[in-house]
Motif scaffolding. Sequence first.
Motif, short mmCIF file in Angstrom:
data_model
loop_
_atom_site.label_atom_id
_atom_site.label_comp_id
_atom_site.label_asym_id
_atom_site.label_seq_id
_atom_site.Cartn_x
_atom_site.Cartn_y
_atom_site.Cartn_z
N GLU A 26 15.22 24.13 22.67
CA GLU A 26 16.75 24.02 22.46
C GLU A 26 16.80 22.50 21.04
O GLU A 26 17.72 22.50 20.45
CB GLU A 26 17.31 23.59 23.58
N CYS A 27 16.00 21.43 21.59
CA CYS A 27 16.05 20.03 21.05
C CYS A 27 15.29 20.66 20.45
O CYS A 27 15.80 19.66 18.77
CB CYS A 27 15.46 19.06 21.51
N HIS A 28 15.02 21.80 19.19
CA HIS A 28 13.94 21.44 18.00
C HIS A 28 15.16 22.54 17.56
O HIS A 28 15.74 22.16 16.54
CB HIS A 28 13.29 22.44 18.35
N GLY A 29 15.59 23.44 17.74
CA GLY A 29 16.64 24.27 17.03
C GLY A 29 17.80 23.33 17.08
O GLY A 29 18.21 23.80 15.66
N VAL A 30 18.08 22.01 18.07
CA VAL A 30 19.77 22.04 16.97
C VAL A 30 19.39 20.82 16.58
O VAL A 30 20.36 20.28 15.59
CB VAL A 30 20.42 21.11 18.77
N MET A 31 18.11 20.08 16.56
CA MET A 31 17.55 19.11 15.51
C MET A 31 16.92 19.84 14.31
O MET A 31 16.93 18.98 12.94
CB MET A 31 17.12 17.70 15.78
N GLY A 32 17.01 21.07 14.08
CA GLY A 32 16.42 21.55 12.84
C GLY A 32 15.75 21.97 12.21
O GLY A 32 15.24 22.28 11.14
N LEU A 33 14.21 21.69 13.68
CA LEU A 33 13.31 21.67 13.35
C LEU A 33 12.67 23.35 13.57
O LEU A 33 12.98 23.59 14.69
CB LEU A 33 12.29 21.46 14.54
N ASP A 34 12.35 23.54 12.06
CA ASP A 34 12.41 25.50 12.70
C ASP A 34 10.72 25.13 12.64
O ASP A 34 10.57 26.71 13.21
CB ASP A 34 12.67 25.64 11.48
N LYS A 35 9.59 24.77 12.34
CA LYS A 35 8.40 24.62 12.89
C LYS A 35 8.14 23.79 13.86
O LYS A 35 8.15 22.46 13.61
CB LYS A 35 7.86 24.57 12.03
N PRO A 36 7.06 24.65 15.24
CA PRO A 36 7.55 25.94 15.15
C PRO A 36 8.13 26.60 15.56
O PRO A 36 9.45 26.03 16.41
CB PRO A 36 5.80 26.05 16.19
N THR A 37 8.05 27.87 15.21
CA THR A 37 9.52 28.66 16.37
C THR A 37 9.06 28.87 17.21
O THR A 37 8.15 29.28 18.01
CB THR A 37 9.44 30.34 15.02
N ALA A 38 10.02 29.12 17.80
CA ALA A 38 10.32 29.45 19.61
C ALA A 38 9.30 30.73 19.88
O ALA A 38 8.79 30.62 21.04
CB ALA A 38 11.71 29.57 20.05
N THR A 39 9.27 31.80 19.02
CA THR A 39 8.60 32.48 19.57
C THR A 39 6.86 32.51 19.42
O THR A 39 6.07 33.07 19.06
CB THR A 39 8.90 34.19 18.66
N ASP A 40 6.57 31.44 18.13
CA ASP A 40 5.06 31.16 18.60
C ASP A 40 4.27 30.35 19.13
O ASP A 40 4.53 29.35 19.45
CB ASP A 40 5.16 30.15 16.34
N CYS A 41 3.85 31.03 19.89
CA CYS A 41 3.24 30.63 21.73
C CYS A 41 1.99 29.61 21.44
O CYS A 41 2.44 28.64 21.77
CB CYS A 41 2.41 31.29 22.02
N THR A 42 1.23 29.89 19.61
CA THR A 42 -0.31 29.14 19.37
C THR A 42 0.40 27.92 18.60
O THR A 42 -0.20 27.12 18.41
CB THR A 42 -1.14 30.16 19.33
N GLY A 43 1.96 28.03 18.70
CA GLY A 43 2.48 26.28 17.43
C GLY A 43 2.16 25.24 18.41
O GLY A 43 1.92 24.15 18.27
N CYS A 44 2.49 25.39 19.67
CA CYS A 44 2.32 24.19 20.40
C CYS A 44 1.31 24.43 21.97
O CYS A 44 0.76 23.54 21.44
CB CYS A 44 3.78 24.46 21.39
#
Lengths: 364, 528
Positions: free
Chosen positions: B505-523
């Motif tokens: 939610e924090c990434h979303g509202v702050m406009g941090l598009d990457k990694p996307t929420a569905t990209d598990c291996t991004g984190c």
Amino acid sequence: MSISRRSFLGWLGAAGAGGSMAAGPARAAGNGQFAGYPESLGVLFDVTRCIGCRKCEEACNKVNELPAPAKPFGDLAVMQTRRRTDAKSYTVVNRYENVPGAKGPLYRKLQCNHCLEPACASACFVRAFTKNPNGAVTYDESVCVGCRYCMIACPFEIPTYEYDRALEPRIMKCTFCQPRLAKGLLPGCVEICPVEALTFGRRRDLIRLAHERFAQFPGRYIDAIYGEKEMGGTAWMTISGVPFRELGLREDLGVTPAPELTKGALSVVPIVAGMWPVLLTGIYAISQRRDKIAREEQAAAVADAVGKSQAEAKAKLADALAKAEKDKKAAIDKEVKKALDAAKAAAAAAAAGTPADAPPSKVS
Amino acid sequence: MMKERSSLRRTGLVMTLAVLMLAVAIMSVQGSAPAAPAADDAGKPRADIIRIDGLRQFGALERPAVVYLHERHTQALSKKNKDCAACHLPDRKYLSTKFKRLTDASRQTVMDIYHDNCTACHRQTADAGEKSGPVVCAGCHQDRAVASSWADFGMDRSLHYRHVKAQDSKCEACHHQVDPVAKKLVYVKGKEDDCRFCHLEKTVDRAISMRLAAHTQCIDCHRKRLAESKDAGPATCGGCHDAAVQRKIAKVKDVPRLMRGQPDVTIVQAVQRDGQPVAPFTRMSVVPFNHVAHEGANDTCRACHHSSMDACGKCHTLQGSKDGKFVNLQTAMHRASAQASCVGCHDGAKARKECAGCHATMARKDPPELSGCVSCHMPKPAAATPETAPKDMAAMLLAARKPVTATFADEDIPETVEIKSISKQYQAARMPHRKIVQTLVKNIQGNTIAGAFHRDPGTVCQGCHHNSPVAKKPPSCASCHGQPFDGRNLTRPGLQAAYHLQCMECHGVMGLDKPTATDCTGCHKDKI
């Protein structure tokens, strides 16, 4: 299926007779006062949380041992087309782009909503569907006759049919993971959801939870729970930040449970079904009575006839006897007279001559 | 026989000609109709679309309202050296905004004014061999959709300052008041109000509508200055109302304060219903108010002074008064849904990108936590005496409360946090904890409103480490978030969802598009 037409009709008659004997006609088909099982479970789906990862679809497929899909669950491109549940998937997640009032795409999971008063169950005339006290609407394939009335009845278009199965095709739909619930496990989709967009709990707690979220995050949600009242209420409910119609949820269903809508017509069914035994018994009784009367009349006639012929015979006999007596008497008289004449002649002869061989004294 | 055939042929010829003529006639009528978007500006969104439906006031319309493109007409007329007066009649000081009339006498007269004047001019223009407008009914009366770029317009501090400079600080050029005795407009120095205090959305007895006021006084001044070839504002629709044009309006960066006798700093004065002020600290801690800082943070005085320039307490008394619509002082300051209240405005500021990361995920507590009160309500300063003036008291209090966003020393902030307690399918996630804290603090550094509310070094930490006391070493997430779907506490997410919701939610509202929420291996890296 494995039931004969004869036994099915027999059950129908029995069910009808049973129904007609119950409290009243209105409660026979639909029960207006039923407010759901008090402790029943449910799931609250929060659209504002769903990230569209399709993990729930994958978990559902796995725990229900459904066939592998044509495209892997990791392929999120399938959400570009609007999908429905089918015989191989009990749940699907659809993506909604450019929804007014939403910052990005929205996702909505659909599966059986497990209505408090299920339309599928009310449409099923073999009672293949059961609303369980824990909230799940379950299906019994052993009694299903494959009429697919449930598919037509369901306002959410959820039950699907195994059209590609030649022998014993089944109705396929979400089971609320009933076997898992029995084991104390969460439904597959709920367990895997990485953001708890699906919250499992008692239905009444979930309604309270939804209202708490509305209060805690002003502006995030529209102040309504889809499924709280729709079609009399469902165990699976949805909350969202945009109007439900934007997510393909029907807003025209009203708040009346499906059985309520059909109970007027269906309540007549048990009466009609219950009438048959009464009617047939009546016809049987009447015909029995008629036979009995006929038999009695016949017996009386016979007795009468027998009595009459017996009297006649008696009279005839009496006549015959009397005649025989008369004849006998006449013969005797004749013999007596003959004897008397002979005696008279002998006496005359003796008087005149010698008595030949008969003493003239002792003559009777 | 021959005669018969020729007569048949003649009839056929006449019929064909008649049909052809009819077709030409229809085409010519239709051809004249599309005065609709001409080739040069076809399809472009416009800010000058006027729906002429004035007859609606007399009843239902018989034909569709006319979609009138105002600028197309002003351009055509200016080529003939005609100006606004070609269509608008003078009404006392200014030109009337109505077309060729001052009042709407009756349905027939208004209709005739349009029909006669419009078609007369169109005919005249066409006769002169120039491109002209329609002269048949359906030419104007047709439903047509023209894309609009119209946007509401208002004056901000920068634009106001440009007007002040252009008018040599002569406020009377625009500001006026009604003298109720002389029944005329007068100017009173130091009593300048916001236009919208009197000029409301609709014309009332007291004043004409804001729309009318702006379209007479503003445009009149602009026209006059344009005629004198002076630096002037626009006199066209799009000049003010085109959304794209609005974005290009020059902004003055450091706008000097507008002085109207307002204080620099003051205390929010509680007033009794009878108008008597309540002596500070007789009831509770007072709120020092930095008026200068709030002037700089808002574009208009109207942001707080929603219907008069008076002090809040004048209408919003302690108990509420009729003038304040019985909204008492407490409500006027704290109602979260009111734009002009302290809490309402400050809450709105939390929606900014740099603030929303933490604030969007925070549940609103109603009533708010009492610890928040002291951010505004301050105890009596030691040096204050009963004779201390409110502005001196406010200065003392504000001096002790400098708005600075504080945070802990770098070495006290863990550099990375390894989230491994629920690692199953993936490797543990390594969160660059210190970098996140520093970025959040950097984003709001220098922001006075953020500084006012994040003075404690532990406050920023509360964005994630919520619902526990402010501390240098707050409890771990797992202290509260355990198994999911605890039937006795459904509002509390399980540990996995708690992490995911907070991060995503924090990434979303702050406009941090990457990694996307569905990209598990991004984190989380896949387990090898």
